[in-house]
Design an enzyme around this catalytic site. Structure first.
Site, mmCIF file in Angstrom:
data_model
loop_
_atom_site.group_PDB
_atom_site.id
_atom_site.type_symbol
_atom_site.label_atom_id
_atom_site.label_comp_id
_atom_site.label_asym_id
_atom_site.label_seq_id
_atom_site.Cartn_x
_atom_site.Cartn_y
_atom_site.Cartn_z
ATOM 1 N N HIS A 1 11.985 10.696 -10.328
ATOM 2 C CA HIS A 1 10.578 10.339 -10.435
ATOM 3 C C HIS A 1 9.719 11.585 -10.563
ATOM 4 O O HIS A 1 10.002 12.615 -9.939
ATOM 5 C CB HIS A 1 10.105 9.621 -9.154
ATOM 6 N N HIS A 6 8.845 6.040 1.346
ATOM 7 C CA HIS A 6 8.040 7.249 1.465
ATOM 8 C C HIS A 6 7.295 7.274 2.791
ATOM 9 O O HIS A 6 6.846 6.250 3.289
ATOM 10 C CB HIS A 6 7.023 7.247 0.305
ATOM 11 N N HIS A 65 -1.713 2.426 3.676
ATOM 12 C CA HIS A 65 -0.581 3.052 4.352
ATOM 13 C C HIS A 65 -1.083 4.396 4.866
ATOM 14 O O HIS A 65 -1.354 5.316 4.092
ATOM 15 C CB HIS A 65 0.593 3.213 3.392
ATOM 16 N N HIS A 92 6.465 3.324 3.965
ATOM 17 C CA HIS A 92 6.185 2.218 3.048
ATOM 18 C C HIS A 92 7.089 2.354 1.828
ATOM 19 O O HIS A 92 7.768 3.365 1.646
ATOM 20 C CB HIS A 92 4.711 2.190 2.643
#
Length: 446
Positions: A293, A336, A366, A372
Site C-alpha cells: 500500500h 492500523h 478512530h 481499526h
C-alpha cells in the site's frame, strides 16, 4: 482565466475581478486612492499578519458601496449546538461510528445553515489560534437576510445531501455534493438551500489550508491548482430597512449585529485571500502499481500545517474511484493504530472496508492509537480474492479529516444526537484466528 463566466481558476493566485455592471471599478496603480472609482470605499481583508513572508502573506482589497464597519453593536445570541468545550463529557477512546444524522423536516421547523450547525468533536484552543473542530450541518431553509463570518478559523465545507448556493463578498458559488469549498477566516457568507440538506465541516484555527507538497511525485498530481475555482465579483445594492443580521462566530460563541444594507455590496476586488471551491472528481489519484500500500496520505487534497514539519493540524483526504492492481497484497485498508486522529465521512456509495453500517451522511472517529481496520467480512473476502486489476470505489466518495490533535467528542456527539452506533464494535467480533503454526505458507487462490 474565467470558467463559464462564473469563476476564476487557480489555487492561491493573485486575482482581480470587477462586476461587469461597473467597468473600471478597480483602481489603477494603487490600492487606496483618495477617491475610488464610482465613489466606492476601499477595504482590506487580511488573512495573515502584515509582516508574513511574501509566500504566506494573504490579503485582498475590496471596493464596496459601504464598508463592513457600518453596523450596530454585536450582541450575544444563542449558539445552539456549537461548542468549543472539549471537556463537557468524559473522554471515550472507543471506535465510534454514527448513523446518518437526521435532517429536520421543514414542515416541523425551519432551520438554516447557522442554526443547523452541530459540533461533533474537536481539540485545541481558539484564543491561541491552535486547533480544530468538526461540525455537522443539518438544515432545510435558506438564510434570509442573515450572513455569517467566522473570526475563529477557516471552514472547509463538504456537502453530502443537497446543493448550496453560497453568497460571499467576492461573488457567488454553487456547491453540490462531491464538491467542497473553503470559506476563509473573516469572510462573510450566506447560504441558500433547495431541499433538506446535510454535510460536514472541518474548521481549523489560526492556519489556512494549502496544497500538500508533492515531493517525489513531481510537479503534477493529486489536486491540481488549476481545478480550484474562485468566484467573480458580484454585488447587490440592497437596502434592508428591517435590518440585515450579521452573525459573528467569535471565541466559539455567536454574536449578531444589525445593519441596513446587504453585506454583499463589493463591486470589485483583487488579492490572494478568497473563498474557493473544488470538484473532487478532478483529483488525480496516485496509487501502488506493484505491491503493498501507499499510505492514505497519498490521497491528501488539502492540508493545514502545524509548526512541526510533516505534521498537520488537519489533512483533508479522499478515497476516490480508482484502479487496484497491487500483486501479492491485501488490498483493502490494513489494520492500523495511528498517532493521528481519523474522522471519516461518506458522501455517497459504500466504503470498501465496511460495506455495511458506514453510511452516507454518517461518520466514524478512530482516536489516537485506537485500533481499526476492515470488518470481518471484508477481511475474509479480500484474503481469498483473485488478484486481478479491478475498479475500486466506483460510485463512492469517502473522505477523512485527519489530525495530529487528540479529538474530544462533544456531548451532542456522544449523547444528545442519538445517532451513535452502539454496535459498531461488533463488526470485528467475527474475526477468527487463521494461525497455522506447522505451515509457514498459507493456502489461497494466489
Amino acid at each position: 482565466m474565467a470558467k463559464g463566466g462564473k469563476y476564476i481558476s487557480g489555487f492561491g493566485n493573485e486575482c482581480a475581478s470587477e462586476d461587469p455592471r461597473c467597468p473600471g471599478s478597480l483602481p489603477e496603480g494603487q490600492n487606496n486612492p483618495q477617491v475610488c472609482p464610482y465613489n466606492l470605499y476601499a477595504e482590506q481583508l487580511s488573512g495573515s499578519a502584515f509582516t508574513c513572508p511574501r509566500s504566506t502573506n494573504k490579503r485582498s482589497w475590496l471596493y464596496r458601496i459601504l464598508p463592513s464597519v457600518s453596523h450596530k453593536p454585536f450582541e450575544s445570541i444563542d449558539r445552539g449546538h456549537i461548542t468549543h468545550n472539549w471537556d463537557e463529557v468524559g473522554s471515550d477512546p472507543n471506535q465510534l461510528r454514527w448513523k446518518p444524522f437526521e435532517i429536520p423536516k421543514a414542515s416541523q421547523k425551519k432551520v438554516d445553515f447557522v442554526s443547523g450547525l452541530h459540533t461533533l468533536c474537536g481539540a485545541g484552543d481558539i484564543r491561541s489560534n491552535n486547533g480544530l473542530a468538526i461540525h455537522i450541518f443539518l438544515c432545510n431553509s435558506s438564510m434570509e437576510n442573515r450572513c455569517l463570518y467566522n473570526s475563529d478559523g477557516d471552514f472547509l465545507i463538504v456537502p453530502q445531501k443537497g446543493k448550496l448556493l453560497i453568497y460571499t463578498e467576492f461573488g457567488k458559488m454553487l456547491l453540490q455534493p462531491n464538491e467542497i469549498c473553503v470559506i476563509q477566516r473573516g469572510m462573510r457568507f450566506s447560504i441558500d438551500v433547495f431541499e433538506e440538506t446535510r454535510g460536514y465541516i472541518l474548521e481549523v484555527y489560526g492556519v489556512h489550508f494549502e496544497l500538500p507538497d508533492l515531493g517525489p511525485i513531481g510537479a503534477n498530481g493529486l489536486a491540481n491548482p488549476r481545478d480550484f475555482l474562485i468566484p467573480v465579483a458580484w454585488y447587490e445594492d440592497r437596502q434592508v430597512p428591517g435590518g440585515y443580521t450579521v452573525i459573528n462566530k467569535y471565541h466559539g460563541n455567536l454574536f449578531a449585529a444589525k445593519q441596513e444594507v446587504s453585506p454583499f455590496n463589493v463591486v470589485a476586488w483583487h488579492g490572494n485571500y478568497t473563498p474557493y471551491k473544488y470538484n473532487l472528481e478532478n483529483f488525480m489519484a496516485i496509487n501502488a502499481v506493484a505491491f503493498d500500500h501507499a499510505d492514505p496520505s497519498i490521497f491528501t487534497v488539502l492540508t493545514a500545517k502545524s509548526v512541526r514539519p510533516g505534521v498537520a493540524i488537519a489533512d483533508f483526504v479522499i478515497f476516490p474511484p480508482r484502479w487496484g492492481v497491487a500483486d501479492k497484497t491485501f488490498r483493502p485498508p490494513y489494520y492500523h493504530r495511528n498517532c493521528m486522529s481519523e474522522f471519516m465521512g461518506l458522501i455517497k456509495g459504500h466504503y470498501e472496508a465496511k460495506q455495511d453500517g458506514f453510511m452516507p451522511g454518517g461518520g466514524s472517529l478512530h482516536s489516537a492509537m485506537t485500533p481499526h481496520g476492515p470488518d470481518a467480512d471484508c477481511f475474509e473476502k479480500a484474503s481469498m480474492a483473485k488478484l486481478v486489476p479491478e475498479r475500486i470505489a466506483d460510485g463512492t466518495m469517502a473522505f477523512m479529516f485527519e489530525s495530529s490533535l487528540s479529538l474530544a467528542v462533544t456531548k451532542w456527539g456522544l449523547k444528545t444526537c442519538s445517532f451513535l452506533d452502539e454496535n459498531y464494535y461488533k463488526c470485528w467480533e467475527p474475526l477468527r484466528s487463521h494461525f497455522t503454526p506447522k505451515s509457514r505458507n498459507p493456502t489461497g487462490p494466489n
